[in-house]
Enzyme design. Sequence first.
Site, mmCIF file in Angstrom:
data_model
loop_
_atom_site.group_PDB
_atom_site.id
_atom_site.type_symbol
_atom_site.label_atom_id
_atom_site.label_comp_id
_atom_site.label_asym_id
_atom_site.label_seq_id
_atom_site.Cartn_x
_atom_site.Cartn_y
_atom_site.Cartn_z
ATOM 1 N N GLY A 6 0.965 -1.045 -0.040
ATOM 2 C CA GLY A 6 0.097 0.181 -0.040
ATOM 3 C C GLY A 6 0.835 1.316 0.009
ATOM 4 N N GLN A 10 -1.790 7.442 1.240
ATOM 5 C CA GLN A 10 -1.463 8.761 1.886
ATOM 6 C C GLN A 10 -0.466 8.254 3.187
ATOM 7 O OE1 GLN A 10 -4.362 10.147 4.903
ATOM 8 N NE2 GLN A 10 -3.384 12.103 4.789
ATOM 9 N N ASP A 32 2.223 -1.969 -4.570
ATOM 10 C CA ASP A 32 1.004 -1.525 -4.362
ATOM 11 C C ASP A 32 0.049 -2.429 -5.468
ATOM 12 O OD1 ASP A 32 -0.368 1.291 -2.842
ATOM 13 O OD2 ASP A 32 -1.898 0.012 -4.067
ATOM 14 N N TYR A 140 -15.326 -0.321 8.224
ATOM 15 C CA TYR A 140 -13.964 -0.077 8.416
ATOM 16 C C TYR A 140 -13.700 -0.210 9.829
ATOM 17 C CZ TYR A 140 -9.930 2.956 8.720
ATOM 18 O OH TYR A 140 -8.634 3.512 8.776
HETATM 19 C C1 VAH Z 1 -10.816 7.498 7.848
HETATM 20 N N1 VAH Z 1 -8.650 8.682 7.650
HETATM 21 O O1 VAH Z 1 -11.374 8.807 7.834
HETATM 22 C C2 VAH Z 1 -9.425 7.382 8.047
HETATM 23 C C3 VAH Z 1 -9.187 7.418 9.640
HETATM 24 C C4 VAH Z 1 -9.805 8.129 11.778
HETATM 25 C C5 VAH Z 1 -9.855 8.204 10.496
HETATM 26 O O2 VAH Z 1 -9.189 6.018 9.966
HETATM 27 O O3 VAH Z 1 -11.492 6.679 7.462
#
Ligand code: VAH
Length: 317
Positions: A6, A10, A32, A140
């Site tokens: 990866g 960023q 990547d 996530y």
């Molecule tokens: C997101 N930048 O926004 C990531 C991060 C805490 C935020 O995990 O999903």
Amino acid sequence: KILVIGACGQIGSELTSKLRETHGKNNVIASDINYNNLDVVNSGVFEIVDAQDYASVKICVEKHQIDTIYLMAAMLSATGEKYPMKAWDLNMNSLFHVLNLAKEGFIKSVFWPSSIAVFGPTTPKDNTPQYTVMEPTTVYGITKQVGERWCEYYNSKYGVDVRSIRYPGIISWKTLPGGGTTDYAVEIYHKAITDKNYECFLSENTELPMMFMDDAIEATVKLMQAPAENISIRSSYNLAAISFTPKDIYSAIKKHIPDFEISYNPDFRQQIADSWPKSIDDSEARKDWNWNHTFDMEKMTSEMITQLQKKYQSSEK
Ligand code: VAH
């Protein structure tokens, strides 16, 4: 040698350059799923690796005698809500492949990023402790919470040296973030310079834990260089620097760009942000591996604006 999976992302892109500075350029392999960051692709040894394909990762590990993997590939919070099963597959399969390579002895250590997204609406929002209720309401966040459980399990059951940090929102200027909720705090700097106007997708008083990229990279290197006996947490360390709202960052930018204007038009990402903490207690990290942040809001803002003005001026020529 080190493999960054990866590396076009960023954090991955800046981690790759920092690791090359620290360990020597030829000791860090960037990889990547595609070539979508030419700065990274052309900065040293680069390999196409599909993090979801065990063989693809293993071949790269054996070809380059890798002993440490930084797994920075993931689908973030906003995109994960659009493609839940893809987020689960990418975030979990990639972690299992790397943990199993370590368990089988093909590599020695692993860095895997978690996130403040592991916390949910029932978590105390102010100065969120290392150990607390965690009921994440994003895909996530779920992948990060269960990923932490697996990291701790592989460490205690198989002795795998896996280390992890719960990153807050990360602000940087070199590479745009992809698909996050905290990305507003990066976009706002670009728009302040290019348009002098920004329509923010979060409401003005949405306070979130944030950190400038240099601090996040510093913390990652510090954690990975700490002696194993100092690491008391093998799920993932809380990490914090600054917390701010869109209104705070607007005011900080306005000091540099007086005619910058902002408007607020919250979208689906408001619900994600509302489920997360406002500030984090990272005393465990400060105790175990003497973590300390250096960028406050003012210092971060002047660095972001200085670097982005340079970047846009050079691209205009
Ligand atoms: C997101 N930048 O926004 C990531 C991060 C805490 C935020 O995990 O999903």
